[in-house]
Design a protein around this motif. Structure first.
Motif: not given
Lengths: 101, 664, 166, 484
Positions: D47-54, D75-83, D120-122
């Motif tokens: 999960a941390v790696a995915a956050i880094a990727a985001t 911006h929108f997708s990045i925001f929800f990715h992080l959430v 969920m990310c997609l």
């Protein structure tokens, strides 16, 4: 001899409605699950009919993906049904009501 | 450039530090360490407040605004972490830190035998933090943070004796009633954002001052009325006062600090702070005055028949807050704040005194079981007597000056009316009556408590009433001094002092101009002309007369003829018995004049209006909501097919609506 | 000819769907569902969807329904029990469904596309066409299905397998 | 052919998929009697790696459409990715000690959480209905399985069954809606649909029907009335960390989809549908929660109410920029505080999830002061008390609503948040003002749980005290999303 597309759409709506009806009236969990499959089949018919109308293939692709999803859902759903059966010894949906109010 | 630490932000933050230290580590500290930490940070806050007050007064500036960065920026709207120090917040700040510190000192000894000592002080400091945030905020949003925060702290402190179910319920009631008020406040804030684009005081008031006064209901009236709803919740005005009497379940120092001296005055502060808005919305102002007048009268009449010493004081607080609202409602903001200040002194003193009494006789709160305590606890008696004289408006005690100023303004202000003055006078009479009733019932006559009942008495309380330790008495004495001299500054000088805060309305509505010309002419700086001075003097003598007659009546009933009130109450229907009695003249007199008043208070105002209508309607609402909740629950039958039925039906409704939209 | 075929398979399809609702044994319902799916495949052919028609038979009728029947056999699901069950489904659900269906049908009839007519034998959704699209425009979606299938396999394994410790 | 940039645009998803497969692989190699906790820690790193990727993906040069316009990084997708990813991380952390306690020894749990997050990310970046559908199914199917993970408990399997059957039912409606929308426009790409519907001088009734059905499907997933009915049962039966996950991350992702559809594609006006749905959800959720004695069930009702508050933002759609920004902010704040609340519930639940009644929380203030204080904080945030994220999120939504002149909806919302304070308060009262009835053991907070609570605590506090950074981010987005 040709027939209008709305006939296909009507058939599709009918299948979908039968699926919903099945969900509402059937007692056996497996049959209820089959009703859901029936709903999906109805939707698929709509996709194909519309694809024919537009002459594009997007509808076909969508149907393909719906089938994949349906297969995945079937695998998971039936596994869930099996595990419910293990704990409750019943397949009657009305008897699966521990959680309420 | 001043040092960063030498700035007003430390005033609210110091108590927060104290709260955090005690809250996090207090469990491991001894009681004295806990107390010293709490006292140190409150005291430091008081010191800082005084220094900044001094600086402000000597800088010659009207107000100092300091911003510590943006808190929220949403589009065009922004709110800062900012502190706004002017003469109004200065008064409030000093009252809060001063009275707060004194009550902290009192609590050190008072709470010694209660569990959760560190928690108590942590909450108390926490409250100080929010209260100071409230009074020092430079915008409405930050004020709202303090506003909700004090509610929260109050709730925690009311429920402090959590062994009692009633305490938990009282806490809940306070919280929820306040939430109702908060809706109004929040909507007012939304309206301000929508129309003014900001919540910063200075900007809002500037914009508001440029607007003409509204003769009919308009935006400012709407904002004013909504703010009033909020203020009613926090300051316990009709119809949202119900929580305050119940809040007396909390420890007595809490009642003194939060439910008498500081938090409940937040509504008054808010109205006065927003005077630029209210002054341009005469209808809202009128509503403030009416609610204030009604509350003061209503609560005072209920206070007459209460027997629990703290509940008498609670209703008295509601009544006095009504006074302040009435003053604010006639646009006499300075009189309102003046009374707020003096009231903080004497009401805190009364509560602390009551706490000392309750402590001294082992936890009893019913005045019928007291009596004759004067000889056991003289210090408490004398200080409480001073407070009672002050609240009754007897010169030269503090309450006299502020009350007189309010009555005078109610009579003479362009927004005032003789009706308000009349209500004020009647209330003053009742106030004097029930307060002296309290004093006489508690301190004169013979002790009626269960002092012979040895087995029910605790070892540490003894069964003889005793005076409280000096750490409890010192705050009483200090507050007594303030209750005497607190009003000597005088209404006019106080008004002059607050003048920069109160924004004068440039354009009056026609109706008000007529009213003003009809009213008594006053010169620019509040120095009255000869004619009006004579009128003022005669009004003043009326109010003093009324105060003394209340005293006299109370003396007559509770000292000279202590058996009378009971008989009146018992025989309120049977005139026959009265005639048989040998004191028949007294009794007929009482039956004609006092009897109906007491009966009205007890039977109608208290038992019907207060208990049934107001309390009842809240309970009814709760029951109704509960019923709906039950219905909602019933839908959760647990049956999957029912759920599918709901979903199908819901989808059908949405489909039907959307198709109807589409084919229209 | 076209209309005859459509009516034949359409009625078969509708009949199968109704039979699914009427039958009280799950196995009979499953068989009628297979009838529905089979006739749908033929209707797809009428619509010219070659690839989908084939896949319909392979995946739906072939794979999914086999799974269903397998589970029915495994759990020995007999005749449906008649429980009183849900009033809500009857009182609200079914009327809702019927109104929704009528509204939907009226929309499809009035505003649905009627102009386009279909001629028999116009096959255009061939495997290669669909395949090309799958690997260009819908590449990501196609790749994503692997995640989906992975989850499904894992889920089936986890839910049906015995615990390590027991 | 997809370019390298295309792959960067799905980098977080790639990372998650690879990690999920790695977990499966390792799981099969691990000896049967070995604890799966290490696997969980490994998943947390995923999960941390995915956050880094985001974060890497958030660079401006990667913004834009990818893979033939099926998804869009902004911006929108990045925001929800992080959430979503933060919720996933916290869920994994709080499961580390939960699973052994419940005697669940399947490492697949972590793989399912991680792979579910792919969907969920997609959902937040997809702009093609095909992709949205598959992503939605990935997240849903993962949730179905996860909610049945306490296989020996009847309630858990029942919860899975209810969720699965009703979820698939709703998916049917959603899919039918897509089919009809495809029929009305000839496209399945949100931006194409918006273009076609925007150009058409008369939108046919078919599109209205389609949007109604799509709304039905999505409203079901976010537990919004009148499709909220499944929520309490499913949340009550599912394992607590799973509820923490599925009441926040998939919901936020579904709201992202709803934002894209309502604000981008739907030219049929959903205003009154959303208005009623919002009012109904708030009322049903808050009123329904009043009499609950089971904490999980109460929080389930509360989540219905919060979906209602969020829908208020959608009703303000005519004030587009503010509406999107407040909806995004609320999603984040809600995710943070609800996650925290369920983390505490997880901690308290004990073996076999035996301690879920309000009574079990009596005197928690004495038994475990820190846990009680933290829980109180989250509950206060759910009530909407200042300096918490919940306050400002609510404030923002209602001030937006009032600016859009939705006076009645604002009033209903505020009255509801007053009603709502009652049942949260009941719990706080329980914790602080009741004597502990039975000495129910409070297991010590382990590192994983501590971290999970810390994440939600910091996020809730941060959103309340210094919301500016997040606000700016949400506000930078509305203009970006519109660019074609």
């Amino acid at each position: 001899m040709t027939i209008p597309i709305s006939w296909y759409l009507l058939l599709s709506a009918f299948l979908f409605a039968c699926g919903v009806m099945g969900f509402l009236i059937k007692r056996n969990i497996i049959t209820i699950f089959m009703s859901i499959e029936l709903m999906l089949n109805g939707v698929n018919l709509s996709f194909i009919a519309f694809a024919t109308r537009f002459g594009t293939l997007d509808g076909h692709i969508f149907v393909f993906f719906v089938m994949v999803v349906a297969a995945a859902e079937a695998a998971v759903g039936l596994a869930i049904i099996i595990s419910v059966y293990r704990t409750r010894e019943t397949l009657n949906v009305d008897r699966v009501n521990l959680l309420k109010l | 450039m001043k040092l960063f630490f030498w700035q007003p932000w430390l005033i609210p933050l110091l108590p927060l530090v104290g709260a955090l230290i005690n809250g996090l580590f207090g469990k491991r500290f001894s009681k004295s360490v806990v107390a010293s930490i709490a006292l140190f940070f409150t005291g430091a806050s008081l010191l800082f407040a005084s220094v900044h007050a001094y600086t402000l007064l000597h800088s010659g500036a009207d107000a100092l605004e300091t911003s510590y960065g943006t808190w929220i920026r949403a589009g065009s709207f922004a709110a800062d972490f900012g502190i706004y120090l002017d003469h109004l917040s200065l008064v409030m700040m000093l009252v809060v830190t001063g009275v707060g510190f004194v009550i902290h000192v009192y609590s050190v000894a008072y709470m010694e035998h209660e569990g959760g000592y560190y928690r108590f002080f942590s909450f108390l400091n926490f409250f100080m933090f929010f209260m100071l945030t409230l009074v020092l905020a430079n915008n409405y949003l930050l004020l709202f943070v303090g506003w909700e925060g004090v509610g929260l702290a109050s709730y925690l402190l009311i429920g402090f004796f959590f062994q009692k179910d009633s305490a938990a319920n009282a806490g809940k009631k306070a919280f929820i009633t306040n939430r109702i008020g908060d809706f109004g406040f929040l909507i007012a804030l939304f309206l301000l954002i929508q129309h003014f684009g900001t919540l910063r005081f200075a900007t809002v008031f500037n914009i508001a001052s440029s607007l003409p006064a509204e003769t009919t209901a308009g935006l400012l009236t709407a904002i004013g009325l909504l703010m009033l709803v909020g203020a009613c919740g926090k300051s316990a005005q009709i119809p949202l006062y119900v929580w305050l009497p119940d809040a007396m379940e909390g420890p007595t120092p809490v009642s003194a600090l939060i439910h008498a001296a500081t938090m409940v005055t937040a509504g008054v502060y808010m109205v006065c702070r927003s005077n630029a808005i209210f002054s341009r919305a005469p209808l809202a102002l009128l509503a403030v005055a009416i609610i204030g007048a009604l509350t003061s009268f209503f609560a005072a009449s209920i206070g007459i028949v209460q027997t629990d010493i703290k509940r008498v004081l609670a209703y008295s607080t509601v009544s006095q807050l009504g006074y302040m609202f009435m003053a604010a409602g006639v646009a006499a903001y300075s009189a309102s704040i003046f009374h707020l200040m003096t009231h903080a002194f004497f009401k805190a003193l009364l509560f602390l005194g009551a706490g000392s009494v309750i402590h001294g006789i082992g936890g009893e709160q019913d005045m019928r079981s007291m009596g004759g305590l004067r000889k056991y606890m003289p210090w408490t008696f004398w200080t409480m007597l001073i407070a009672t004289l002050a609240i009754s408006g007897i010169p030269p005690f503090a309450g006299f000056f502020s009350k007189d100023e309010i009555l005078w303004q109610a009579f003479s202000s362009p927004h005032g009316s003789k009706i308000f003055w009349a209500i004020g006078i009647i209330t003053a009479f009742m106030t004097s009556f029930y307060m002296f009733r309290l004093i006489f019932l508690t301190f004169t006559g013979e002790y009626r408590g269960a002092q012979q009942d040895a087995h029910s008495a605790h070892a540490d309380h003894g069964h003889v009433p005793h005076e409280s330790p000096w750490l409890v008495l010192a705050p009483l004495v200090l507050l007594a001094v303030l209750s005497i001299i607190g009003g000597w500054v005088g209404g006019n000088r106080f008004e002059h002092f607050l003048a920069p805060v109160i924004q004068k309305v440039q354009t009056e509505s026609p109706r008000l101009q007529v009213a003003e010309s009809a009213a008594i002419p006053t010169s620019e700086h509040g120095e009255k002309t000869g004619e009006s001075k004579a009128l003022e003097t005669s009004l003043m003598s009326i109010s003093v007369l009324v105060a003394f007659s209340g005293l006299g009546l109370a003396w007559f009933f509770y000292v000279k003829r202590p058996e009378l009130p009971g008989k009146i109450a018992a025989a309120s229907g049977g005139l026959y018995k009265l005639v048989l009695n040998k004191y028949w003249i007294d009794e007929v007199y009482s039956a004609v004049i006092i009897g109906p008043l007491v009966a009205l208070s007890r039977a109608f105002l208290w038992q019907i209006v207060d208990q049934k209508v107001v309390d009842g309607s809240i309970n009814e609402t709760a029951t109704a909501v509960r019923g709906v909740s039950h219905v909602v629950r019933q839908q959760q039958s647990g049956l999957i097919r029912s759920y599918a039925g709901w979903i199908a039906a819901g989808a059908a409704v949405i489909v039907a609506y959307m198709v109807w939209m589409g084919t229209r | 000819m076209h209309i005859f075929l459509f009516l034949l398979f359409g009625l078969l399809c509708a009949g199968g769907a109704i039979n699914l609702l009427i039958q009280r044994k799950p196995i009979n319902s499953a068989l009628s569902l297979i009838v529905v799916m089979g006739s749908l495949a033929l209707i797809y052919l009428l619509l010219g969807a070659e690839f989908v028609a084939v896949v319909q038979v392979i995946i739906y009728a072939g794979a999914i329904m086999v799974l269903f029947i397998f589970v029915i056999m495994l759990l020995n699901a007999g005749e449906e029990e008649h429980t009183k069950g849900s009033k809500v489904a009857k009182i609200i659900g079914i009327p809702g469904l019927i109104t929704g269906f009528i509204i939907g049908v009226s929309v499809l009839l009035q505003h649905g596309p009627q102009e386009k007519r279909i001629h028999i034998g116009e096959l255009y959704g061939s495997a290669s066409d669909v395949g090309m699209m799958l690997f260009t425009k819908y590449l990501l979606a196609f790749e994503l299905t692997s995640v989906l299938v992975l989850i499904a396999i894992m889920g089936a394994v986890v839910l049906a397998r015995r615990s390590h410790s027991s | 052919m997809p370019t390298a940039t295309d792959y960067i645009r799905i980098l977080p998803e790639i990372v998650l998929s690879v990690w999920g497969m790695a977990i499966m692989f390792v799981e099969s190699l691990l000896p049967e009697d070995r604890s799966r906790k290490d696997l969980g820690i490994f998943a947390a790193f995923g999960a941390v790696a995915a956050i880094a990727a985001t974060v890497y993906q958030a660079q401006p040069q990667f913004a834009g459409f990818g893979f033939n316009h099926v998804l869009r990084v902004d911006h929108f997708s990045i925001f929800f990715h992080l959430v979503v990813l933060l919720v996933t991380l916290a869920t994994i952390l709080m499961s580390l000690d939960y699973l052994p306690l419940q005697k669940i020894d399947f490492g697949e749990y972590y793989a399912l959480v991680i792979l579910g997050a792919v969907g969920m990310c997609l959902m937040s970046s997809a702009v093609e209905l095909v992709l949205i559908f598959i992503a939605l199914e990935i997240s849903s199917i993962a949730s179905y399985i996860l909610s049945g993970f306490r296989r020996s408990a009847a309630v858990s399997t029942e919860s899975a069954l209810k969720y699965f059957l009703l979820g698939s039912f709703a998916t049917g409606f959603f899919l039918y809606g897509i089919a009809l929308l495809y029929g009305a426009t000839g496209s399945t790409n949100i931006f194409d649909i918006a273009l076609i519907l925007g150009k058409a001088n008369h939108v046919e009734a078919l599109a209205y029907l389609a949007v109604a059905l799509i709304f039905t499907g999505l409203a079901f997933k976010v537990a919004c009335a009148p499709f909220q009915i499944w929520t309490p049962d499913v949340y009550e039966g599912a394992p607590s960390p799973v509820v923490a996950l599925m009441s926040t991350a998939p919901k936020a992702a579904t709201f992202a989809v709803l934002i894209r559809i309502v604000f981008e594609a739907a030219s049929p006006n959903l205003f009154w549908v959303i208005w009623v749905a919002a009012a109904l959800s708030m009322s049903v959720g808050n009123v329904g929660a009043l009499l609950q004695s089971n904490v999980k069930r109460m929080l389930a009702y509360s989540s219905i109410a919060h979906a209602g508050y969020l829908m208020v933002a959608f009703a303000s759609a005519s004030n587009r920029d503010l509406a999107i920004s407040s909806a995004m902010f609320y999603s984040a704040a809600y995710a943070a505080m609800n996650l925290g609340a369920f983390a505490v519930v997880t901690q308290m639940a004990g073996s076999g999830e035996g301690y879920l009644q309000m009574d079990d929380y009596s005197g928690l203030g004495k038994r475990s002061p820190v846990l009680a204080a933290v829980f109180t904080f989250f509950l206060l945030s759910l009530i909407g008390i200042p300096i918490t994220g919940g306050f400002f999120a609510k404030f923002y939504i209602f001030s937006t609503a009032l600016r859009t002149r939705l006076i009645w909806l604002t009033l209903i919302g505020l009255v509801n948040s007053g009603v709502g304070s009652y049942y949260y308060l009941r719990l706080i009262v329980r914790m602080y003002m009741y004597e502990p009835r039975a000495e129910i053991p409070v297991p010590p907070v382990r590192l994983g749980m501590g971290l999970a609570i810390a994440i939600s605590l910091i996020a809730t506090l941060w959103l309340g005290v210094l919301p500016n950074a997040v606000l700016h981010y949400t506000q930078g987005m509305p203009s970006a999303i519109a660019v074609r």
